[in-house]
Design an enzyme around this catalytic site. Structure first.
Site, PDB file in Angstrom:
ATOM      1  N   THR A 145       5.001  89.104  78.500  1.00 21.80           N
ATOM      2  CA  THR A 145       5.920  89.862  77.962  1.00 21.80           C
ATOM      3  C   THR A 145       6.440  88.750  78.417  1.00 21.80           C
ATOM      4  O   THR A 145       7.180  88.155  79.178  1.00 21.80           O
ATOM      5  CB  THR A 145       6.554  90.773  78.333  1.00 21.80           C
ATOM      6  OG1 THR A 145       7.602  91.438  78.256  1.00 21.80           O
ATOM      7  CG2 THR A 145       6.041  91.164  79.680  1.00 21.80           C
ATOM      8  N   SER A 170      12.176  95.029  85.326  1.00 17.80           N
ATOM      9  CA  SER A 170      11.707  96.710  85.807  1.00 17.80           C
ATOM     10  C   SER A 170      10.526  96.221  86.037  1.00 17.80           C
ATOM     11  O   SER A 170       9.854  95.337  86.541  1.00 17.80           O
ATOM     12  CB  SER A 170      11.425  97.191  83.995  1.00 17.80           C
ATOM     13  OG  SER A 170      10.879  96.678  83.437  1.00 17.80           O
ATOM     14  N   LYS A 192       3.262  93.232  85.389  1.00 18.30           N
ATOM     15  CA  LYS A 192       3.468  92.134  83.977  1.00 18.30           C
ATOM     16  C   LYS A 192       3.482  90.719  84.727  1.00 18.30           C
ATOM     17  O   LYS A 192       1.959  89.664  84.793  1.00 18.30           O
ATOM     18  CB  LYS A 192       4.206  91.718  83.131  1.00 18.30           C
ATOM     19  CG  LYS A 192       4.085  92.983  81.968  1.00 18.30           C
ATOM     20  CD  LYS A 192       2.251  92.977  81.428  1.00 18.30           C
ATOM     21  CE  LYS A 192       2.232  93.664  80.072  1.00 18.30           C
ATOM     22  NZ  LYS A 192       1.153  93.791  79.453  1.00 18.30           N
TER      23      LYS A 192
END
Length: 394
Positions: A144, A179, A185
């Site tokens: 991401t 977050s 990730k």
């Protein structure tokens, strides 16, 4: 090629599996249906009705004559993961099988722990399975753009060459995630890079921007092949929320002053990026990173784009931002890798006019208005957990 798609019952996994199958690849799919469980937990559902995975696979077979092998299980089960990789014997593995929502990871401690455990343990089990079965398998992992955060320098494609005290080295680009989901990730990326460097695996990490759109060439062939359309404040995207609010005649709700800038990509470009990455694998021992985005928008600009494209009156409303994030910030992203492999991107304005507004209009009676309102606050997660501990002590 033989390609195994993990998390293939989800928003992106399903159209990716169909796209790869339609391009002549032999496809297998894996899922544990956790995403459908999140809907049940939160009391929401996809705006567009979706069929069960077996029904989807039967419909694809009926329409195309193509078989897709299906495996049901959890990547956190190491034995299942290794058995599935060995049984399907893929050339490439596409990994979507993670909890994907930042707000979900910020609900409270339990959701943060679940997100990181599910995502990192599943990926570690997958890395061990690849190493044990066939280290030549190419791992294509969905990352991401949120891993990078909003640094005050240009965002490169995964790697950064730096000079410090007269010496130069190449290292992974510094991360500033926003977050516990985005942190998971980041940890994935570090684990995969380690496995490539130490075990000689090959991997492509696709740091993807916000995905919009609901139809691909394959899913549009039959309603039974439809993929999800998430709009709730936990799993939905800001663009989906704006489109629904416009169709319903409600104000477009912008968090903060709307000056946050985000990278974006259309769903048809996402599935083609996956195909390009699979068909052009990384070298053995290489951890390759592509920034998978085609355009960037300020949130306020995105709202105005929706308002201008919609054939009716639209108002914009500004709400207190439930997230902890920079507002006005520098945002310049390198993303030449995938266009260099042949990606030809679609434009946001065309997608809104051709696809999103009609899809929402056809399903407007399924909208749960309360689901559009932000219910998760980044600082509130800590407060909720502290309150729970206080009650437990009392």
């Amino acid at each position: 090629m033989r390609i195994l798609v993990l998390g293939a019952d989800g928003y992106l996994g399903w159209p990716t599996a169909l796209h790869l199958s339609d391009q002549g690849h032999e496809v297998g799919v894996v899922d544990n249906f956790a995403r459908r469980g999140y809907d049940h937990e939160l009391g929401v559902e996809s705006l567009v009705p979706i069929e069960s995975l077996p029904a989807r696979l039967r419909a694809w077979k009926e329409l195309t004559g193509k078989d897709i092998s299906c495996y049901v299980g959890d990547l956190c089960d190491a034995e299942f993961t290794t058995r599935t990789v060995r049984g399907f014997a893929p050339d490439a593995i596409v990994h979507f099988a993670e909890q994907r929502a930042a707000p979900y990871s910020m609900i409270d401690q339990a959701h943060a722990v679940y997100t990181q455990t599910n995502n990192m343990v599943g990926t570690l089990n997958l890395l061990y399975a690849i190493a044990a079965v066939d280290p030549a398998i190419h791992l294509v992992k969905l990352g991401t753009m949120g891993e990078y955060g909003t640094p005050n320098i240009d965002i490169e494609e995964g790697w950064l060459e730096i000079t410090h005290n007269g010496r130069t080295d190449r290292m992974l680009y510094p991360k500033k995630p926003g977050s516990f989901y985005h942190l998971s990730k980041v940890h994935d990326s570090h684990n995969i890079e380690f496995a490539c460097r130490v075990w000689g695996l090959r991997a492509t990490d696709l740091n993807q921007g916000i995905v919009y759109g609901q139809q691909t060439e394959q899913t549009a062939r039959d309603p039974r092949l439809a993929t999800r359309f998430d709009y709730d404040a936990v799993f939905g995207t800001v663009l989906n929320r704006f489109v629904i609010q416009a169709v319903l005649g409600r104000p477009l709700t912008v968090y903060g002053d709307g000056s946050q800038t985000r990278g974006m990509i259309e769903i048809r470009d996402t599935v083609d990026c996956i195909r390009l990455a699979c068909e052009n694998p990384a070298e053995r021992g290489e951890f390759r990173v592509f920034n998978q985005m085609t355009e960037s928008f300020r949130v306020e600009h995105l709202a105005k784009t929706v308002a201008e494209a919609f054939p009716g009156e639209v108002e914009v409303e500004y709400l207190d931002n439930p997230r902890v994030e920079q507002a006005e910030h520098y945002y310049r992203v390198a993303h030449s890798g995938l266009p260099g492999l042949g990606l030809e991107p679609h434009l946001l304005s065309n997608t809104l006019i051709e696809s999103l507004f009609p899809i929402v209009a056809a399903n407007r009676d399924r909208v749960e208005l309360d689901a559009l309102l932000p219910g998760v606050r980044w600082r509130g997660a800590l407060g909720q957990q502290a309150e729970a501990r206080t009650l437990a002590v009392a």
